[in-house]
Design an enzyme around this catalytic site. Structure first.
Site, short mmCIF file in Angstrom:
data_model
loop_
_atom_site.label_atom_id
_atom_site.label_comp_id
_atom_site.label_asym_id
_atom_site.label_seq_id
_atom_site.Cartn_x
_atom_site.Cartn_y
_atom_site.Cartn_z
N THR A 40 0.82 -1.21 0.00
CA THR A 40 0.00 0.00 0.00
C THR A 40 0.85 1.26 0.00
O THR A 40 0.45 2.28 -0.55
CB THR A 40 -0.92 -0.02 1.24
N TYR A 53 -7.84 0.76 -4.24
CA TYR A 53 -6.56 1.16 -4.80
C TYR A 53 -5.84 -0.09 -5.23
O TYR A 53 -6.23 -1.20 -4.88
CB TYR A 53 -5.71 1.93 -3.76
N THR A 119 1.60 -4.42 4.20
CA THR A 119 1.48 -4.74 5.63
C THR A 119 0.91 -6.13 5.89
O THR A 119 1.08 -6.66 6.98
CB THR A 119 0.59 -3.69 6.34
N ASP A 120 0.25 -6.72 4.89
CA ASP A 120 -0.42 -8.02 5.14
C ASP A 120 0.55 -9.09 5.62
O ASP A 120 0.24 -9.85 6.55
CB ASP A 120 -1.11 -8.53 3.86
N LYS A 192 0.24 -7.97 12.66
CA LYS A 192 -0.82 -7.07 12.20
C LYS A 192 -2.07 -7.39 13.01
O LYS A 192 -2.53 -8.52 13.03
CB LYS A 192 -1.06 -7.26 10.71
N GLU A 313 -1.95 -30.33 27.87
CA GLU A 313 -3.05 -31.29 27.65
C GLU A 313 -2.72 -32.28 26.53
O GLU A 313 -3.51 -33.17 26.24
CB GLU A 313 -4.32 -30.52 27.31
N1 GLU Z 1 -2.70 -6.16 0.53
C1 GLU Z 1 -1.83 -5.05 0.66
C2 GLU Z 1 -0.43 -5.50 1.00
O1 GLU Z 1 -0.15 -6.14 1.96
C3 GLU Z 1 -2.49 -4.12 1.58
C4 GLU Z 1 -1.92 -3.93 2.87
C5 GLU Z 1 -0.94 -2.81 2.98
O2 GLU Z 1 0.08 -2.72 2.34
O3 GLU Z 1 -1.23 -2.03 3.83
O4 GLU Z 1 0.43 -5.23 0.23
#
Ligand code: GLU
Length: 356
Positions: A40, A53, A119-120, A192, A313
């Site tokens: 992103t 986007y 971020t994923d 995340k 367990e």
């Molecule tokens: N799906 C994107 C990625 O991980 C969106 C998440 C982001 O970058 O914030 O590249």
């Protein structure tokens, strides 16, 4: 005197941003290389207020044009490694990144590396590099929750802070870090926690390492687990990694998913169990049979924080299972893939899960 920035784009996506300030050329500044992978932070959309986007639409040179201030804190070089949404991240890019970072950091020309990333799966790449980069020099991952064309895009400040961190002496020897939303997070602990919030990254078990505020860095703690320069894992000669799959735990589960991944050729299974890593009884049978076929089994948990402890367990000793300790399932998968490049002994793999 005004600063002057000239951008020279050369082939292979490699470029440099030479800079002159009122005090002359910035030759005494640390050298930071930015490796861009997409996400992103490099995303662009048609509207400043729309959530639609495309990830990885903008190259690293364009990203940096939005943050000319980075040239006052470091001599910047950039390379485009990939330009993908990080849901497309794969073993090949991880191996390429580790190799390139090791080459860069072995040279006197590079003092630190920043990786721009979606971020994923940022936490996965960060932990992979934490185990495979062999240097004390800072390695920092950064991204954004809002695209570069969005109102109040968070990418530029995040990038400025990440470059400050990668250029700093304080960050030397701290392992791979994530710099997002003013937090400095350690690769092992960061995850995340929210699908859309700019404050998405947290370290639920042990907290973040420190803060970076307008480029000013403060560390408050360190990870006691082995990383980077202390790591025993070597990937430079590898073309791929052993297959490890994650199977999710839930009430009234079956063994179908465990059997399916074993049939598909998995060398290891991470079970994201309920509670303290518990499997449903039928799933437990599948895991025990997988172990009988030589497939490694890691008991992790779907619970967002806490440890999975040995022989609670489940009789781990009896079945030859390994517990994830405080690694989440996606990071357990990474450690197991790397462990399997060295050994298939569950005791040895358990040692690694307690050390890294
Ligand atoms: N799906 C994107 C990625 O991980 C969106 C998440 C982001 O970058 O914030 O590249």
């Amino acid at each position: 005197m005004k600063h002057f920035v000239a951008m020279i784009c050369v082939s292979m996506g490699i470029f440099v941003l030479p800079m002159m300030t009122g005090t002359g050329f910035a030759e005494n500044l640390p050298s930071v290389t930015i490796l861009a992978t997409g996400g992103t932070i490099a995303g662009a959309g048609d509207s400043q207020v729309g959530s639609a986007y495309k990830s990885g639409a903008v190259t690293v040179d364009i990203l940096l044009q939005a943050v000319p201030e980075v040239n006052k804190i470091a001599q910047i070089k950039g390379e485009q490694i990939s330009n993908i949404g990080s849901q497309e991240m794969n073993n090949k890019i991880w191996l390429k990144l580790a190799k390139r970072i090791n080459e860069l950091l072995a040279s006197d020309e590079c003092d630190g590396v920043v990786i721009t990333h979606g971020t994923d799966t940022m936490e996965e790449t960060a932990y992979f590099l934490n185990l495979t980069v062999r240097s004390k020099k800072p390695v920092v991952l950064v991204g954004a929750m809002r695209s570069s064309t969005s109102m109040s895009a968070d990418g530029p400040m995040n990038l400025y802070n990440a470059v400050s961190l990668a250029a700093s002496q304080e960050a030397v020897g701290k392992g791979v870090m994530v710099a997002m939303n003013e937090k400095i997070s350690g690769a092992r602990d960061v995850t995340k926690t929210n699908t859309t919030d700019v404050a998405t990254f947290g370290s639920p078990n042990f907290g973040s390492l420190g803060r970076v505020f307008y480029g000013k860095i403060r560390f408050y703690r360190e990870s006691s687990r082995k990383h980077t320069f202390q790591s025993e894992f070597k990937t430079d000669a590898l073309e791929d990694l052993p297959r490890v799959d994650i199977v999710y735990g839930y009430a009234n589960n079956t063994r179908a998913m465990v059997d399916a991944v074993v049939t598909a050729g998995a060398k290891g299974v991470v079970h994201a169990g309920v509670g303290n890593g518990n499997p449903y009884p039928e799933t437990m049978e599948g895991l025990a049979d997988a172990r009988g076929k030589g497939v490694q089994v890691i008991r992790s948990t779907r619970v967002p924080s806490g440890r999975v402890t040995l022989d609670a367990e489940v009789d781990d000793a009896k079945y030859g299972f390994v517990v994830s300790d405080s690694l989440n399932p996606q990071k357990s998968r990474i450690l197991l893939m790397l462990a399997l490049t060295k050994t298939s002994d569950p005791k040895e793999i358990q040692r690694m899960f307690f050390e890294y």
